[in-house]
Design a protein around this motif. Structure first.
Motif, PDB file in Angstrom:
ATOM      1  N   VAL A  71       0.839  -1.201   0.000  1.00  0.00           N
ATOM      2  CA  VAL A  71       0.000   0.000   0.000  1.00  0.00           C
ATOM      3  C   VAL A  71       0.875   1.253   0.000  1.00  0.00           C
ATOM      4  O   VAL A  71       0.607   2.228  -0.726  1.00  0.00           O
ATOM      5  CB  VAL A  71      -0.952  -0.018   1.212  1.00  0.00           C
ATOM      6  N   LEU A  72       1.939   1.221   0.792  1.00  0.00           N
ATOM      7  CA  LEU A  72       2.843   2.370   0.823  1.00  0.00           C
ATOM      8  C   LEU A  72       3.516   2.572  -0.530  1.00  0.00           C
ATOM      9  O   LEU A  72       3.684   3.704  -0.994  1.00  0.00           O
ATOM     10  CB  LEU A  72       3.903   2.177   1.913  1.00  0.00           C
ATOM     11  N   ALA A  73       3.905   1.461  -1.174  1.00  0.00           N
ATOM     12  CA  ALA A  73       4.507   1.570  -2.504  1.00  0.00           C
ATOM     13  C   ALA A  73       3.515   2.158  -3.505  1.00  0.00           C
ATOM     14  O   ALA A  73       3.893   2.906  -4.417  1.00  0.00           O
ATOM     15  CB  ALA A  73       5.002   0.203  -2.977  1.00  0.00           C
ATOM     16  N   HIS A 102       1.211   4.392  -2.792  1.00  0.00           N
ATOM     17  CA  HIS A 102       1.214   5.836  -2.562  1.00  0.00           C
ATOM     18  C   HIS A 102       2.388   6.503  -3.296  1.00  0.00           C
ATOM     19  O   HIS A 102       2.239   7.567  -3.914  1.00  0.00           O
ATOM     20  CB  HIS A 102       1.313   6.140  -1.062  1.00  0.00           C
ATOM     21  N   VAL A 103       3.568   5.868  -3.191  1.00  0.00           N
ATOM     22  CA  VAL A 103       4.755   6.443  -3.812  1.00  0.00           C
ATOM     23  C   VAL A 103       4.624   6.437  -5.328  1.00  0.00           C
ATOM     24  O   VAL A 103       4.965   7.407  -6.017  1.00  0.00           O
ATOM     25  CB  VAL A 103       6.011   5.671  -3.362  1.00  0.00           C
ATOM     26  N   LEU A 104       4.105   5.330  -5.910  1.00  0.00           N
ATOM     27  CA  LEU A 104       3.962   5.241  -7.363  1.00  0.00           C
ATOM     28  C   LEU A 104       2.982   6.290  -7.879  1.00  0.00           C
ATOM     29  O   LEU A 104       3.198   6.892  -8.946  1.00  0.00           O
ATOM     30  CB  LEU A 104       3.504   3.839  -7.759  1.00  0.00           C
ATOM     31  N   ASP A 105       1.914   6.530  -7.144  1.00  0.00           N
ATOM     32  CA  ASP A 105       0.967   7.569  -7.562  1.00  0.00           C
ATOM     33  C   ASP A 105       1.618   8.947  -7.547  1.00  0.00           C
ATOM     34  O   ASP A 105       1.413   9.759  -8.460  1.00  0.00           O
ATOM     35  CB  ASP A 105      -0.258   7.561  -6.633  1.00  0.00           C
ATOM     36  N   ALA A 106       2.421   9.208  -6.503  1.00  0.00           N
ATOM     37  CA  ALA A 106       3.076  10.515  -6.414  1.00  0.00           C
ATOM     38  C   ALA A 106       4.134  10.676  -7.496  1.00  0.00           C
ATOM     39  O   ALA A 106       4.296  11.755  -8.072  1.00  0.00           O
ATOM     40  CB  ALA A 106       3.711  10.699  -5.030  1.00  0.00           C
ATOM     41  N   VAL A 107       4.880   9.601  -7.803  1.00  0.00           N
ATOM     42  CA  VAL A 107       5.894   9.669  -8.855  1.00  0.00           C
ATOM     43  C   VAL A 107       5.240   9.873 -10.214  1.00  0.00           C
ATOM     44  O   VAL A 107       5.720  10.634 -11.063  1.00  0.00           O
ATOM     45  CB  VAL A 107       6.764   8.397  -8.841  1.00  0.00           C
ATOM     46  N   ALA A 108       4.106   9.187 -10.460  1.00  0.00           N
ATOM     47  CA  ALA A 108       3.413   9.334 -11.740  1.00  0.00           C
ATOM     48  C   ALA A 108       2.881  10.759 -11.917  1.00  0.00           C
ATOM     49  O   ALA A 108       2.846  11.287 -13.035  1.00  0.00           O
ATOM     50  CB  ALA A 108       2.271   8.324 -11.828  1.00  0.00           C
ATOM     51  N   ALA A 109       2.486  11.391 -10.826  1.00  0.00           N
ATOM     52  CA  ALA A 109       1.964  12.753 -10.921  1.00  0.00           C
ATOM     53  C   ALA A 109       3.069  13.800 -11.023  1.00  0.00           C
ATOM     54  O   ALA A 109       2.802  14.945 -11.372  1.00  0.00           O
ATOM     55  CB  ALA A 109       1.073  13.056  -9.709  1.00  0.00           C
ATOM     56  N   SER A 110       4.302  13.399 -10.710  1.00  0.00           N
ATOM     57  CA  SER A 110       5.404  14.361 -10.744  1.00  0.00           C
ATOM     58  C   SER A 110       5.883  14.544 -12.180  1.00  0.00           C
ATOM     59  O   SER A 110       6.022  13.569 -12.919  1.00  0.00           O
ATOM     60  CB  SER A 110       6.571  13.867  -9.873  1.00  0.00           C
ATOM     61  N   GLY A 137       9.345  12.761 -12.742  1.00  0.00           N
ATOM     62  CA  GLY A 137       9.444  11.343 -12.422  1.00  0.00           C
ATOM     63  C   GLY A 137      10.106  11.039 -11.098  1.00  0.00           C
ATOM     64  O   GLY A 137      10.603   9.929 -10.901  1.00  0.00           O
ATOM     65  N   GLN A 138      10.097  11.952 -10.155  1.00  0.00           N
ATOM     66  CA  GLN A 138      10.678  11.699  -8.842  1.00  0.00           C
ATOM     67  C   GLN A 138       9.931  12.526  -7.807  1.00  0.00           C
ATOM     68  O   GLN A 138       9.362  13.576  -8.118  1.00  0.00           O
ATOM     69  CB  GLN A 138      12.163  12.024  -8.824  1.00  0.00           C
ATOM     70  N   VAL A 139       9.950  12.046  -6.569  1.00  0.00           N
ATOM     71  CA  VAL A 139       9.222  12.709  -5.500  1.00  0.00           C
ATOM     72  C   VAL A 139       9.942  12.436  -4.192  1.00  0.00           C
ATOM     73  O   VAL A 139      10.543  11.366  -4.008  1.00  0.00           O
ATOM     74  CB  VAL A 139       7.756  12.210  -5.441  1.00  0.00           C
ATOM     75  N   ALA A 140       9.912  13.397  -3.287  1.00  0.00           N
ATOM     76  CA  ALA A 140      10.550  13.246  -1.979  1.00  0.00           C
ATOM     77  C   ALA A 140       9.581  12.573  -1.007  1.00  0.00           C
ATOM     78  O   ALA A 140       8.359  12.603  -1.165  1.00  0.00           O
ATOM     79  CB  ALA A 140      10.993  14.605  -1.439  1.00  0.00           C
ATOM     80  N   LEU A 141      10.153  11.947   0.020  1.00  0.00           N
ATOM     81  CA  LEU A 141       9.349  11.264   1.019  1.00  0.00           C
ATOM     82  C   LEU A 141       8.445  12.247   1.749  1.00  0.00           C
ATOM     83  O   LEU A 141       7.288  11.929   2.059  1.00  0.00           O
ATOM     84  CB  LEU A 141      10.279  10.541   2.016  1.00  0.00           C
ATOM     85  N   ALA A 142       8.967  13.444   2.022  1.00  0.00           N
ATOM     86  CA  ALA A 142       8.146  14.437   2.727  1.00  0.00           C
ATOM     87  C   ALA A 142       6.911  14.804   1.915  1.00  0.00           C
ATOM     88  O   ALA A 142       5.823  14.993   2.466  1.00  0.00           O
ATOM     89  CB  ALA A 142       8.980  15.686   3.026  1.00  0.00           C
ATOM     90  N   ALA A 143       7.038  14.876   0.584  1.00  0.00           N
ATOM     91  CA  ALA A 143       5.885  15.201  -0.259  1.00  0.00           C
ATOM     92  C   ALA A 143       4.849  14.077  -0.247  1.00  0.00           C
ATOM     93  O   ALA A 143       3.643  14.317  -0.262  1.00  0.00           O
ATOM     94  CB  ALA A 143       6.349  15.483  -1.690  1.00  0.00           C
ATOM     95  N   ASP A 168       2.886  14.341   2.895  1.00  0.00           N
ATOM     96  CA  ASP A 168       1.925  15.442   2.893  1.00  0.00           C
ATOM     97  C   ASP A 168       0.580  14.994   2.308  1.00  0.00           C
ATOM     98  O   ASP A 168      -0.490  15.423   2.774  1.00  0.00           O
ATOM     99  CB  ASP A 168       2.482  16.615   2.085  1.00  0.00           C
ATOM    100  N   ASP A 169       0.642  14.149   1.263  1.00  0.00           N
ATOM    101  CA  ASP A 169      -0.600  13.653   0.654  1.00  0.00           C
ATOM    102  C   ASP A 169      -1.209  12.495   1.438  1.00  0.00           C
ATOM    103  O   ASP A 169      -2.419  12.303   1.446  1.00  0.00           O
ATOM    104  CB  ASP A 169      -0.322  13.204  -0.791  1.00  0.00           C
ATOM    105  N   HIS A 170      -0.349  11.705   2.078  1.00  0.00           N
ATOM    106  CA  HIS A 170      -0.818  10.533   2.849  1.00  0.00           C
ATOM    107  C   HIS A 170      -0.199  10.589   4.240  1.00  0.00           C
ATOM    108  O   HIS A 170       0.865   9.997   4.485  1.00  0.00           O
ATOM    109  CB  HIS A 170      -0.431   9.229   2.143  1.00  0.00           C
TER     110      HIS A 170
END
Length: 489
Positions: free
Chosen positions: A396-398, A400-408, A411-417, A420-422
């Protein structure tokens, strides 16, 4: 000297240089650049340009005497061991430096012409002074030392008495010239010794690399042998003498005294026209040569660390390959195969290395409140939830990360970001779960130089709990490579 010793020395680079057809060209150019000008680490373009100018002049005077290009001559001189070619850290252009063989050849050729003046008195006085220092320094009898100091005191009192009466003894111009010549030759010999010390250190590094490349044992034995040899060099006569000389150069008061003495000597009217102004720069040349030697030690140590680290990485890959090979063989045997080994009643064997154990564990005193407070409303409360564990679903955590990376967009996103969404709902356990994510479409980059402060809610802390972790960035992996683990600090 023995016949076999002389025969073996004929292959020495200095001997080969003296017998070379272009020995005059090598000694004139390299002797001027590296010895007289005391240049260290000359860029290839600079040295090649100077050689081209000299070749042009020689070919104009005698056509066809040196038909090859300057770069070809430099390559041959490096191959024969007369020059050292290397790349300084952070630079793309090669640099050249003289070797000890070249310096020995230049020094031998310099001593060939007959000298118009050969001083002997100053060297005799130096020998007598050194012998007195040796006998006094090795004397264990206190009375003998007192007698020697008393003799020196009486000699000083006699000189003071003569000065008070107006009697002043001056050194003759010949005596001054004799001593100045000895100072000049000794100063040049010191510069030559520095390159020999650097050469010894590089030879030590070469032998160690060869041992590491061919050894079959562990790295601990190799490092122990290297450190022992380094320690032997540091504790040797040459090493201790060099360290004492370097400590002397680092003293500001002694440097100032040395510069003032050189300035006064070069201004003596008795030596007018016979002094070399470059001798005033000799303290700076000594200091620069000593710093280069220390830099060589640091560079060799760093290169050795990287060399052993690369070897360690290769060994780790080899171990991983062997483990995978064993796993493939076990999978091929099937479930019915009877494998050698032993059965344990525990899921895994706990291992504790000796260095992981603490030398002392302080005893913590905990005071327990034994007063039992029963709830009047629900005397038989269900305590099952109290002992229930927390389950973190990394899939489930992965997601969340894949959704954030796809929206970036990049193609990369920080853990803090991502947090913020989750926001964290299960506290520290959920935060650690993000560091355990392993997904073929994600790469994890951990920057230990930067930190992020994350806040999550926990029971009993209305303002939230702060967690300081390294800066973590999730990057989409287009190739689908496996991802390593990262850990919080």
């Amino acid at each position: 000297m023995q016949f076999d010793q002389v025969t073996a020395l004929t292959s020495h680079p200095a001997w080969v240089l003296l017998r070379a057809d272009n020995a005059a060209l090598v000694l004139s150019l390299c002797g001027t650049v590296f010895i007289e000008e005391n240049a260290r680490g000359v860029p290839e373009s600079t040295l090649e340009s100077r050689l081209e100018d000299q070749l042009y002049f020689l070919n104009e005077r005698e056509p066809g005497s040196f038909p090859r290009a300057a770069a070809a001559y430099l390559a041959d001189w490096t191959k024969n061991g007369w020059l050292r070619k290397y790349y300084p850290p952070g630079e793309d252009e090669a640099h050249f430096d003289a070797t000890t063989a070249l310096e020995k050849a230049v020094a031998w050729v310099r001593d060939l012409p007959a000298r118009s003046f050969i001083g002997t008195e100053s060297r005799l006085n130096t020998i007598v002074t050194l012998l007195r220092q040796m006998t006094f320094g090795a004397q264990t009898d206190p009375q003998a030392r007192i007698d020697e100091l008393s003799r020196e005191r009486d000699a000083l009192d006699t000189q003071i008495a003569r000065l008070l009466t107006g009697e002043v003894e001056l050194l003759s111009p010949i005596a001054l010239r004799d001593r100045y010549q000895q100072v000049e030759s000794t100063a040049v010999e010191l510069l030559r010794d520095f390159r020999e010390v650097e050469s010894n250190l590089r030879e030590l590094d070469r032998r160690l690399r060869q041992q590491v490349a061919t050894a079959e044992g562990g790295k601990g034995e190799q490092l122990a042998a290297f450190l022992l040899e380094r320690d032997e060099i540091a504790q040797s006569d040459q090493g201790q003498s060099f360290q004492a000389f370097f400590d002397y150069l680092l003293s500001p008061s002694r440097q100032q005294e040395l510069r003032e003495l050189l300035q006064q000597v070069t201004q003596l009217p008795q030596l007018e026209g016979r002094t070399d102004r470059t001798l005033l720069k000799i303290p700076f040349a000594w200091l620069e040569a000593a710093e280069n030697t220390q830099d060589t030690v640091r560079q060799l140590t760093e290169q050795l660390r990287r060399f052993l680290s690369d070897r360690s990485g290769a060994e780790d890959q080899r171990v991983l390959a062997l483990v995978r090979s064993v796993q493939r063989h076990v999978a091929a045997l099937g479930d019915t195969a009877k494998l050698p080994g032993m059965e344990l009643e525990m899921p895994q064997a706990g291992m504790s290395l000796p260095m992981e154990r603490r030398l002392y564990m302080p005893v913590e005193r905990v005071e327990l409140d034994t007063t039992v407070q029963e709830s009047p409303d629900d005397p038989e409360a269900d305590l099952a939830e109290l002992f229930a564990g927390i389950h973190i679903d990394t899939e489930v955590l992965a997601g969340h990360v894949l959704d954030a990376v796809a929206a970036s967009p990049n193609g990369q996103v920080a853990l803090a970001a991502v947090l913020d969404d989750h926001p964290l709902e299960l506290g520290l356990a959920e935060l650690l779960g993000y560091f355990r994510i392993q997904h073929p479409e994600l790469d994890v980059s951990v920057d230990t130089e930067r930190t992020d402060v994350l806040v999550y809610q926990r029971a009993g802390t209305p303002d939230g709990t702060r967690a300081e972790v390294p800066h973590v960035t999730f990057v989409r992996n287009e190739g689908g490579a496996a991802v390593g683990k990262a850990g919080p600090r």
